[in-house]
Motif scaffolding. Structure first.
Motif, PDB file in Angstrom:
ATOM      1  N   LEU A 175     -20.748  -0.899  37.222  1.00  0.00           N
ATOM      2  CA  LEU A 175     -19.839  -0.793  36.085  1.00  0.00           C
ATOM      3  C   LEU A 175     -20.471   0.006  34.956  1.00  0.00           C
ATOM      4  CD1 LEU A 175     -17.069  -1.638  35.111  1.00  0.00           C
ATOM      5  CD2 LEU A 175     -18.108  -3.679  34.148  1.00  0.00           C
ATOM      6  N   ASN A 176     -21.780  -0.141  34.768  1.00  0.00           N
ATOM      7  CA  ASN A 176     -22.477   0.628  33.737  1.00  0.00           C
ATOM      8  C   ASN A 176     -22.441   2.127  34.064  1.00  0.00           C
ATOM      9  OD1 ASN A 176     -23.938   1.035  31.417  1.00  0.00           O
ATOM     10  ND2 ASN A 176     -25.909   0.718  32.416  1.00  0.00           N
ATOM     11  N   ASN A 177     -22.601   2.488  35.338  1.00  0.00           N
ATOM     12  CA  ASN A 177     -22.510   3.899  35.745  1.00  0.00           C
ATOM     13  C   ASN A 177     -21.142   4.484  35.406  1.00  0.00           C
ATOM     14  OD1 ASN A 177     -24.993   4.543  36.765  1.00  0.00           O
ATOM     15  ND2 ASN A 177     -24.458   4.128  38.881  1.00  0.00           N
ATOM     16  N   MET A 178     -20.099   3.773  35.765  1.00  0.00           N
ATOM     17  CA  MET A 178     -18.744   4.273  35.522  1.00  0.00           C
ATOM     18  C   MET A 178     -18.424   4.328  34.032  1.00  0.00           C
ATOM     19  SD  MET A 178     -16.558   2.571  38.623  1.00  0.00           S
ATOM     20  CE  MET A 178     -17.137   0.897  38.411  1.00  0.00           C
ATOM     21  N   THR A 179     -18.854   3.320  33.293  1.00  0.00           N
ATOM     22  CA  THR A 179     -18.587   3.284  31.859  1.00  0.00           C
ATOM     23  C   THR A 179     -19.326   4.399  31.133  1.00  0.00           C
ATOM     24  OG1 THR A 179     -18.327   0.904  32.014  1.00  0.00           O
ATOM     25  CG2 THR A 179     -18.638   1.808  29.825  1.00  0.00           C
ATOM     26  N   THR A 180     -20.569   4.635  31.523  1.00  0.00           N
ATOM     27  CA  THR A 180     -21.350   5.720  30.905  1.00  0.00           C
ATOM     28  C   THR A 180     -20.701   7.067  31.161  1.00  0.00           C
ATOM     29  OG1 THR A 180     -23.377   4.441  31.187  1.00  0.00           O
ATOM     30  CG2 THR A 180     -23.622   6.799  30.810  1.00  0.00           C
ATOM     31  N   PHE A 181     -20.250   7.302  32.380  1.00  0.00           N
ATOM     32  CA  PHE A 181     -19.599   8.574  32.693  1.00  0.00           C
ATOM     33  C   PHE A 181     -18.334   8.762  31.862  1.00  0.00           C
ATOM     34  CE2 PHE A 181     -16.386  10.839  35.260  1.00  0.00           C
ATOM     35  CZ  PHE A 181     -16.970  12.097  35.221  1.00  0.00           C
ATOM     36  N   MET A 182     -17.501   7.727  31.785  1.00  0.00           N
ATOM     37  CA  MET A 182     -16.260   7.853  31.029  1.00  0.00           C
ATOM     38  C   MET A 182     -16.523   7.992  29.529  1.00  0.00           C
ATOM     39  SD  MET A 182     -13.816   8.203  33.017  1.00  0.00           S
ATOM     40  CE  MET A 182     -12.537   8.183  31.788  1.00  0.00           C
ATOM     41  N   THR A 183     -17.526   7.299  29.018  1.00  0.00           N
ATOM     42  CA  THR A 183     -17.863   7.421  27.598  1.00  0.00           C
ATOM     43  C   THR A 183     -18.315   8.837  27.273  1.00  0.00           C
ATOM     44  OG1 THR A 183     -18.520   5.101  27.545  1.00  0.00           O
ATOM     45  CG2 THR A 183     -19.290   6.493  25.746  1.00  0.00           C
ATOM     46  N   GLU A 184     -19.171   9.410  28.116  1.00  0.00           N
ATOM     47  CA  GLU A 184     -19.609  10.786  27.899  1.00  0.00           C
ATOM     48  C   GLU A 184     -18.450  11.766  28.019  1.00  0.00           C
ATOM     49  OE1 GLU A 184     -22.727  11.483  30.686  1.00  0.00           O
ATOM     50  OE2 GLU A 184     -24.124  10.127  29.656  1.00  0.00           O
ATOM     51  N   LEU A 185     -17.553  11.503  28.943  1.00  0.00           N
ATOM     52  CA  LEU A 185     -16.398  12.373  29.130  1.00  0.00           C
ATOM     53  C   LEU A 185     -15.492  12.342  27.909  1.00  0.00           C
ATOM     54  CD1 LEU A 185     -15.271  14.173  31.397  1.00  0.00           C
ATOM     55  CD2 LEU A 185     -13.869  12.248  32.096  1.00  0.00           C
ATOM     56  N   TRP A 186     -15.230  11.166  27.369  1.00  0.00           N
ATOM     57  CA  TRP A 186     -14.355  11.063  26.204  1.00  0.00           C
ATOM     58  C   TRP A 186     -15.042  11.521  24.928  1.00  0.00           C
ATOM     59  CZ3 TRP A 186      -9.364  10.881  26.290  1.00  0.00           C
ATOM     60  CH2 TRP A 186      -8.721  10.363  27.402  1.00  0.00           C
ATOM     61  N   GLN A 187     -16.353  11.423  24.824  1.00  0.00           N
ATOM     62  CA  GLN A 187     -17.045  11.913  23.633  1.00  0.00           C
ATOM     63  C   GLN A 187     -16.979  13.425  23.531  1.00  0.00           C
ATOM     64  OE1 GLN A 187     -20.991  10.323  23.875  1.00  0.00           O
ATOM     65  NE2 GLN A 187     -20.442   8.433  22.824  1.00  0.00           N
ATOM     66  N   ASP A 188     -16.950  14.114  24.661  1.00  0.00           N
ATOM     67  CA  ASP A 188     -16.880  15.570  24.672  1.00  0.00           C
ATOM     68  C   ASP A 188     -15.455  16.082  24.776  1.00  0.00           C
ATOM     69  OD1 ASP A 188     -19.633  15.593  24.578  1.00  0.00           O
ATOM     70  OD2 ASP A 188     -19.865  15.786  26.750  1.00  0.00           O
ATOM     71  N   PHE A 189     -14.471  15.240  24.520  1.00  0.00           N
ATOM     72  CA  PHE A 189     -13.075  15.622  24.707  1.00  0.00           C
ATOM     73  C   PHE A 189     -12.672  16.775  23.796  1.00  0.00           C
ATOM     74  CE2 PHE A 189      -8.449  14.999  24.238  1.00  0.00           C
ATOM     75  CZ  PHE A 189      -8.090  15.096  25.557  1.00  0.00           C
ATOM     76  N   SER A 190     -13.223  16.817  22.581  1.00  0.00           N
ATOM     77  CA  SER A 190     -12.871  17.908  21.661  1.00  0.00           C
ATOM     78  C   SER A 190     -13.306  19.263  22.190  1.00  0.00           C
ATOM     79  CB  SER A 190     -13.465  17.649  20.276  1.00  0.00           C
ATOM     80  OG  SER A 190     -14.888  17.632  20.372  1.00  0.00           O
ATOM     81  N   LEU A 191     -14.369  19.300  22.993  1.00  0.00           N
ATOM     82  CA  LEU A 191     -14.809  20.573  23.586  1.00  0.00           C
ATOM     83  C   LEU A 191     -13.876  21.012  24.699  1.00  0.00           C
ATOM     84  CD1 LEU A 191     -18.634  19.808  23.895  1.00  0.00           C
ATOM     85  CD2 LEU A 191     -17.494  21.161  22.143  1.00  0.00           C
ATOM     86  N   TYR A 192     -13.222  20.073  25.343  1.00  0.00           N
ATOM     87  CA  TYR A 192     -12.398  20.393  26.505  1.00  0.00           C
ATOM     88  C   TYR A 192     -11.030  20.959  26.120  1.00  0.00           C
ATOM     89  CZ  TYR A 192     -15.838  17.378  28.732  1.00  0.00           C
ATOM     90  OH  TYR A 192     -17.001  16.794  29.159  1.00  0.00           O
ATOM     91  N   ILE A 193     -10.525  20.616  24.947  1.00  0.00           N
ATOM     92  CA  ILE A 193      -9.164  21.042  24.579  1.00  0.00           C
ATOM     93  C   ILE A 193      -9.135  22.399  23.897  1.00  0.00           C
ATOM     94  CG2 ILE A 193      -8.242  18.721  24.488  1.00  0.00           C
ATOM     95  CD1 ILE A 193      -8.560  18.780  21.470  1.00  0.00           C
ATOM     96  N   ARG A 194     -10.258  23.002  23.716  1.00  0.00           N
ATOM     97  CA  ARG A 194     -10.281  24.348  23.100  1.00  0.00           C
ATOM     98  C   ARG A 194      -9.845  25.396  24.060  1.00  0.00           C
ATOM     99  NH1 ARG A 194     -15.794  24.383  19.614  1.00  0.00           N
ATOM    100  NH2 ARG A 194     -15.179  22.723  18.247  1.00  0.00           N
TER     101      ARG A 194
END
Length: 89
Positions: free
Chosen positions: A70-89
């Protein structure tokens, strides 16, 4: 968003999936192999014999490694959502 960013996200996602799914699958594989060898040696051909040891093995595996998985999956999703502003450009 560039093609390299998409491939990096996909690669990271697939690695998380593989790392998370590997322990339960390996436990199930080993238990199934051991029960199959036992059935061959003793000539017991009961199809339901593999079910209970696999369920118990998977339960123990999830009890021991569930927090890590669960920690692996949560870490991946947290990193993915933290960089969300970079993805929508």
């Amino acid at each position: 968003m560039t093609v390299e960013m998409v491939t990096d996200i996909m690669q990271d996602g697939l690695m998380v999936i593989l790392k998370t799914a590997a322990p339960p699958l390996l436990v199930s594989l080993v238990i199934g192999l051991c029960v199959s060898i036992f059935q061959t040696v003793t000539s017991i051909q009961e199809q339901t014999l593999t079910f209970v040891p696999k369920v118990v093995g998977m339960f123990v595996c999830l009890m021991l490694l569930g927090h890590w998985m669960l920690n692996n999956m949560t870490t991946f999703m947290t990193e993915l959502w933290q960089d969300f502003s970079l993805y929508i450009r």
